[in-house]
Design a protein around this motif. Structure first.
Motif, short mmCIF file in Angstrom:
data_model
loop_
_atom_site.label_atom_id
_atom_site.label_comp_id
_atom_site.label_asym_id
_atom_site.label_seq_id
_atom_site.Cartn_x
_atom_site.Cartn_y
_atom_site.Cartn_z
N MET A 154 4.65 6.19 1.24
CA MET A 154 6.06 6.53 1.09
C MET A 154 6.57 6.20 -0.29
O MET A 154 7.30 6.99 -0.90
CB MET A 154 6.89 5.76 2.12
N LEU A 155 6.21 5.02 -0.82
CA LEU A 155 6.73 4.63 -2.13
C LEU A 155 6.25 5.60 -3.21
O LEU A 155 7.04 6.05 -4.05
CB LEU A 155 6.29 3.21 -2.48
N MET A 205 8.23 8.81 -2.73
CA MET A 205 9.64 8.70 -3.12
C MET A 205 9.76 8.75 -4.63
O MET A 205 10.65 9.40 -5.19
CB MET A 205 10.22 7.38 -2.60
N LEU A 206 8.85 8.06 -5.31
CA LEU A 206 8.89 8.04 -6.76
C LEU A 206 8.68 9.45 -7.32
O LEU A 206 9.40 9.90 -8.21
CB LEU A 206 7.79 7.10 -7.27
N VAL A 237 11.77 11.52 -6.96
CA VAL A 237 12.76 11.24 -8.00
C VAL A 237 12.41 12.02 -9.27
O VAL A 237 13.27 12.67 -9.88
CB VAL A 237 12.83 9.73 -8.31
N THR A 272 13.70 1.99 -6.17
CA THR A 272 13.69 3.45 -5.95
C THR A 272 15.11 3.96 -5.72
O THR A 272 15.45 5.07 -6.14
CB THR A 272 12.82 3.84 -4.75
N ALA A 306 18.68 9.67 -11.23
CA ALA A 306 18.31 11.08 -11.20
C ALA A 306 19.51 11.96 -10.83
O ALA A 306 19.72 13.02 -11.42
CB ALA A 306 17.17 11.30 -10.22
N ILE A 316 12.58 4.03 5.13
CA ILE A 316 11.64 3.06 4.55
C ILE A 316 12.14 1.63 4.76
O ILE A 316 11.33 0.70 4.87
CB ILE A 316 11.34 3.35 3.07
#
Lengths: 493, 112
Positions: free
Chosen positions: A162-163, A166-167, A170, B32, B39, B87
């Motif tokens: 997930m991380l 997600m990055l 972005v 994040t 963004a 998350i």
């Protein structure tokens, strides 16, 4: 305007919503399979329309092309949608035998449908921000599928998966922002037109690199460090559908952006793609050959094939692009097959460690020979499906003068064959060592072989029926090589 | 005005990157979140900050603001909201189950 274009997205979404309300296990399975079968039928009809009258476009909400969002079904996208659905049906058959009642009751089937909707949407959209949205639909379902069941390994790997995603999301938004700032449109056809007018200078090259980073991360092109862990955590049916479809969506996005939008400066972008592909092939092959575990062999085979397909894109001739289409279709089927065989083997042998297995050919001759045939399909031996794609990609590579990369690709095919044959020899032929775990129930394992046989049959059909497929593949590759076809279909000029 | 917002975006990205490089799971998630705020602001700034009247039919004005980036931001905010809440729950569950939120200890152990 053709409303059929939206159906491959709409059918799984609606089915997914309905399945939330269904309680009975039998009905969950029946409705899930039926929805995908209907989807295959609809897409086949769509392909016949594209074949007859060219690219089909749907302007959503009636807003005309560069202003509203469009869905565009060209031959390439439609072929991918139909193959994805066929593979999804068969993985679903495998899933309903292995995934366990608890997961099925906790909305596995709904998430599965939403995943398919996201995948089909990503293939069919003609707007780059809409592509982001469908990516997210697909990813959110995949987050749920990867963690469903919540074993310790799954939790640990899902967090990382997930991380990373997600990055990259972005960065996707940032790249779309820059692109909109630089060009002033988000419709892919319009982008292509305007970039051709203004020339692909330094700024657009940087934006192209940002997209390369984002899609490369999703496709596992060179940036595949997250892939081995995440793809070996969930149950076999889920990792099979991930391996078959998720990386392919990243590859599709790379192909779309670098044939339709950023194709003006191939000396820079496509050269880079070529070397990234070469590095991916080398690292993936090393991983597959060095793996001590069945899951290791499986995931690194995925990585190596990503490199191979992108190598075809980097060669960038019409012949190589035809090879890319063939190989992509083949790879969707064959990676699902490989993962399903891996899943069946894990249940049969009770362990994935090659050192502590052996002699299973006595109990499961069919499983063993299926694996043997699959190994040859992966290596690209005719008449199975990998051959023609590989041939065309390598020929394109030679024409483009990439001799080193062609050498790497050929050598890696041989080594990938070795990696799977090693699993075949150690798992099925070697005398079983002392203290090997007892296998699973024979009856259960035998019932898992039907989906695998189906997939192998499809692979053989793709290989033997390549002649009949050629007309469609030519159209798909022609649209990629000539962006004007796509542009005039969307913008109607 | 654009310059100020650009600096703000830079600062958000800087702090976000710093947080992502730390070891605690919660800090990484906050990182994040900050990155996605950066963004979204960037999306808004690329089209130029307020350039004219609201983009409504029938309003007499010489210039209209571009509505598209705002639609994009709205979509993107909703998505990152959903993903972040997911998350956070996942991180909590992982912490309960594995007893740690340290990324070093969440590494893969060989041969499971």
């Amino acid at each position: 305007m053709n409303n059929v274009v939206v159906l491959p997205i709409l059918i799984p979404v609606l089915t997914g919503i309905v399945l939330i309300l269904v309680r009975s296990l039998t009905w969950l399975r029946i409705i899930g399979v039926a929805s995908l079968l209907i989807n295959i039928g609809v897409t086949a009809y769509l392909i016949s329309q594209i074949d007859a009258t060219g690219i089909q476009v749907l302007e959503l909400g009636g807003w005309s092309a560069p202003f509203g969002i469009v869905l565009v079904a060209d031959m390439f996208a439609a072929l991918l949608v139909v193959t994805a659905n066929v593979t999804a049906v068969i993985c679903l058959l495998f899933a309903s035998r292995t995934i366990g009642e608890k997961r099925e009751r906790f909305y596995f089937h709904s998430f599965y449908q939403f995943l398919i909707a996201g995948v089909c949407g990503s293939f069919l959209t003609g707007d780059i921000f809409n592509l982001f949205v469908f990516f997210e639909v697909m990813l959110i379902s995949s987050y749920a599928l990867i963690v469903l069941g919540a074993t310790k390994q799954q939790l640990r790997e899902s967090i990382k998966y997930m991380l990373v995603n997600m990055l990259s999301s972005v960065f996707f938004v940032v790249s779309v922002g820059f692109l909109y700032g630089a060009v002033g449109t988000l419709n892919m056809a319009d982008l292509s037109l305007r970039i051709a007018e203004m020339g692909q200078g330094g700024l657009l090259n940087i934006i192209a690199l940002m997209f390369l980073f984002v899609f490369g991360l999703k496709a596992g092109l060179f940036l595949f460090f997250w892939l081995p862990g995440s793809y070996s955590a969930p149950p076999a049916a889920v990792s099979a559908i991930f391996a078959a479809l998720l990386t392919k969506v990243g590859i599709y996005a790379l192909i779309r952006t670098f044939t339709l939008i950023f194709y003006q400066d191939p000396d820079f972008t496509h050269e880079l793609l070529g070397w990234m592909a070469g590095a991916t092939i080398v690292l993936g092959t090393i991983g597959a050959v060095g793996a001590k575990n069945v899951k290791g062999i499986l995931v690194y085979n995925v990585v190596a094939s990503v490199g191979f397909i992108i190598f075809g894109l980097a060669a960038f001739t019409e012949g190589a692009l035809q090879g890319v289409v063939y190989y992509l279709l083949h790879d969707i089927v064959i990676k699902a097959l490989l993962f399903l065989l891996g899943g069946a083997f894990l249940i049969a042998a009770g362990t994935g460690r090659l050192r502590s297995t052996g002699e299973w050919i006595r109990t499961y001759p069919l499983l063993g020979w299926l694996l043997f045939a699959t190994a040859f399909a992966v290596a690209g031996v005719p008449p199975l499906s990998g051959f023609l794609g590989k041939l065309l990609i390598l020929e394109g590579g030679l024409r483009a003068g990439e001799y080193v990369l062609v050498g790497i690709a050929l050598l890696s095919s041989l080594l990938l064959l070795y990696s799977i044959i090693r699993w075949f020899m150690e798992g099925f032929w070697k005398p079983r060592p002392e203290g090997a775990p007892a296998g699973g129930e024979t009856r259960v394992v035998r019932s898992l072989l039907m989906p695998c046989v189906l997939l192998l049959a499809i692979s053989a059909a793709l290989g033997l029926g390549a002649e009949g497929l050629a007309g469609f593949v030519d159209q798909a590759a022609h649209t990629m090589a000539e962006p004007s076809v796509y542009i005039s279909a969307v913008l109607g000029e | 005005m654009e310059l100020l917002v650009a600096i703000l975006i830079g600062v958000l990205f800087m702090i976000g990157t710093y947080l992502i490089l730390t070891r605690r799971l919660l800090r990484i998630i906050l990182g994040t979140v900050l990155l996605s705020h950066g963004a979204h602001l960037l999306l808004m700034t690329t089209a130029g900050l307020k350039r004219g009247a609201p983009p409504l039919l029938g309003e007499e004005a010489a210039a209209y603001t571009d509505p598209l980036p705002q639609a994009l931001i709205l979509t993107s905010i909703v998505i990152s909201f959903g993903v972040t809440s997911f998350i956070l729950v996942l991180a909590y569950r992982t912490y309960k189950q594995l007893g740690t939120d340290d990324m070093e200890q969440l590494r893969r152990q060989e041969d499971e």
